[in-house]
Design a protein around this motif. Sequence first.
Motif, PDB file in Angstrom:
ATOM      1  N   GLY A 164       0.798  -1.218   0.000  1.00  0.00           N
ATOM      2  CA  GLY A 164       0.000   0.000   0.000  1.00  0.00           C
ATOM      3  C   GLY A 164       0.835   1.274   0.000  1.00  0.00           C
ATOM      4  N   SER A 165       2.154   1.128   0.004  1.00  0.00           N
ATOM      5  CA  SER A 165       2.981   2.341  -0.008  1.00  0.00           C
ATOM      6  C   SER A 165       3.091   2.866  -1.443  1.00  0.00           C
ATOM      7  CB  SER A 165       4.369   2.038   0.550  1.00  0.00           C
ATOM      8  OG  SER A 165       5.109   1.324  -0.406  1.00  0.00           O
ATOM      9  N   LYS A 166       3.615   4.094  -1.587  1.00  0.00           N
ATOM     10  CA  LYS A 166       3.733   4.744  -2.897  1.00  0.00           C
ATOM     11  C   LYS A 166       4.564   3.914  -3.880  1.00  0.00           C
ATOM     12  CE  LYS A 166       5.586   8.774  -1.979  1.00  0.00           C
ATOM     13  NZ  LYS A 166       5.812   9.027  -0.539  1.00  0.00           N
ATOM     14  N   ALA A 205       7.526  -1.730  -6.604  1.00  0.00           N
ATOM     15  CA  ALA A 205       8.919  -2.214  -6.581  1.00  0.00           C
ATOM     16  C   ALA A 205       9.012  -3.644  -6.042  1.00  0.00           C
ATOM     17  CB  ALA A 205       9.795  -1.278  -5.750  1.00  0.00           C
ATOM     18  N   ALA A 206       7.889  -4.147  -5.501  1.00  0.00           N
ATOM     19  CA  ALA A 206       7.899  -5.494  -4.909  1.00  0.00           C
ATOM     20  C   ALA A 206       8.358  -6.565  -5.905  1.00  0.00           C
ATOM     21  CB  ALA A 206       6.512  -5.837  -4.366  1.00  0.00           C
ATOM     22  N   VAL A 207       7.907  -6.451  -7.156  1.00  0.00           N
ATOM     23  CA  VAL A 207       8.308  -7.474  -8.146  1.00  0.00           C
ATOM     24  C   VAL A 207       9.815  -7.430  -8.384  1.00  0.00           C
ATOM     25  CG1 VAL A 207       6.134  -7.763  -9.407  1.00  0.00           C
ATOM     26  CG2 VAL A 207       7.676  -5.875 -10.017  1.00  0.00           C
ATOM     27  N   LEU A 208      10.387  -6.207  -8.280  1.00  0.00           N
ATOM     28  CA  LEU A 208      11.842  -6.077  -8.476  1.00  0.00           C
ATOM     29  C   LEU A 208      12.596  -6.812  -7.366  1.00  0.00           C
ATOM     30  CD1 LEU A 208      11.960  -2.305  -9.455  1.00  0.00           C
ATOM     31  CD2 LEU A 208      12.053  -4.294 -10.974  1.00  0.00           C
ATOM     32  N   GLY A 253      13.296  -0.021  -2.765  1.00  0.00           N
ATOM     33  CA  GLY A 253      12.332   1.062  -2.544  1.00  0.00           C
ATOM     34  C   GLY A 253      12.339   2.038  -3.701  1.00  0.00           C
ATOM     35  N   GLN A 254      12.115   3.310  -3.386  1.00  0.00           N
ATOM     36  CA  GLN A 254      12.051   4.383  -4.376  1.00  0.00           C
ATOM     37  C   GLN A 254      13.175   4.314  -5.416  1.00  0.00           C
ATOM     38  OE1 GLN A 254       9.664   6.913  -4.659  1.00  0.00           O
ATOM     39  NE2 GLN A 254      10.821   7.352  -6.531  1.00  0.00           N
TER      40      GLN A 254
END
Length: 442
Positions: free
Chosen positions: A353-355, A359-362, A410-411
């Motif tokens: 649910g974060s912005k 990136a989870a798939v990465l 992350g970002q």
Amino acid sequence: IAASNHSRHVKPTLLVSRLYQPSNLRDVGQDSRLQGEMTCKSQMLMQQAGLIHPSNPGCYYYLPVTVRSMEKLVRVIDQEMQGIGGQKLDMPSLCSADLWKTSERWDLMGKELFRLKDRHNADYCLGPTHEEAVTTLVAHQTTLSYRQLPLLLYQVTRKFRDEPKPRFGLLRGREFYMKDMYSFDMSEEAAHRTYESVCQAYTRLFARLGLRCVQVQADTGNIGGTLSHEFQLPADIGEDRLLVCGTCSFAANVETLSPDKTDCPQCSAGTLVESKGIEVGHTFYLGRKYSNIFKAIFSNHQNKPTVAEMGCYGLGVTRILAAAIEVMSTEEAIRWPGLIAPYQVCVLPPKKGSKVEEAAVLAEDLVHTLGQFLPHLRGEVVLDDRTQMTIGKRLRDAGRLGYPYVVVVGQAALEEMPKFEVICQQTGETVFLSKDGLIDLL
Ligand code: ATP
Ligand code: MG
Ligand code: MG
Ligand code: MG
């Protein structure tokens, strides 16, 4: 441990949510009855992180993370022992009293020996050490020749000792793992050479683990013999007192010296400095003590029967593990010798649910890439999939468990030139690296 079968082609991923790592403190609070009494840092950290669980005094469940680390430690020990010609065997823990009566240690060992009877009322003990057993084994062979020497036999097994004060977690258990090696030679000189090569192997082992051990002259206790050294890891909670000369190479356990000696017995110039240590290894030159009793006899160059010269060499496997944690960790966070860290890398995907959730798939992709390009990391990379938790909380857990490398996805991973935040926990450094940069680092 668990399979995340997003694609048929990818290997199963190790998921933190599925690691069996029951941290009992959260449930039982500070109730010392349920926790077992906390007597040192390594015990506290290992229990808090779900690495060990107390069962009864001096006995612990070794939980999966600990077993992984222990298996790695045993592999390194095997390399060093086999590097000097050691051959691994495995002897019974249930030892007949007859052998112990023959060596007179049945009485000498006193209350430390766990004794039991079988259904025929015969006496047994649970092996605290195996000089009697190994010497009898070797003596049973009638055709031993000098060509087989030096003969170095070792095992890594549970040992049982009814310690008067079991405490400090795995440092002083009543049931623990020891590596015990026994050597057979033809002459005193040959036995001394073997003794020396084992000491060198121990020194290499501790250097590889990054543990600064001191080799000190030691007492031979009830094992017997004349020449003996301990490998001591300096630590405040250590139960041994060491004296090290400030001027020459002299170092000894206080047990070996008379109480009033303050000057160095070797150079007589230097003053002895006292410190505390944890005994992680012990070597003994036994001479013919056991080989005479049990008739371990080899035929020499002239085909003449000769009683073997023996040595025995112990390493406290579970003690080394806990002692490393004791000296390397902070009060809050476990640190391991890199070689025996249970997992090398932990990858943290973003919070659900974060912005930057995409990136989870990465993160999953990264886990597979690392395994693909770096064979030594196969089975060594875990994914902290507890994405309902914030990155901060998961970072704290990763810090506590002490994975050598933690990678935050992350970002920065979503930018045009994707970067991963890499925390090297051994050095405390944080760097941002591309996937290739990360592969190079690892
Ligand atoms: P200590 O002086 O600490 O009681 P020890 O001299 O009785 O140890 P040894 O007979 O020399 O031990 O055994 C070889 C090694 O086994 C020791 O150097 C130590 O590393 C390990 N060891 C001994 N006792 C224990 C124990 N109760 N728990 C864990 N490891 C132990
Ligand atoms: Mg002891
Ligand atoms: Mg000792
Ligand atoms: Mg000892």
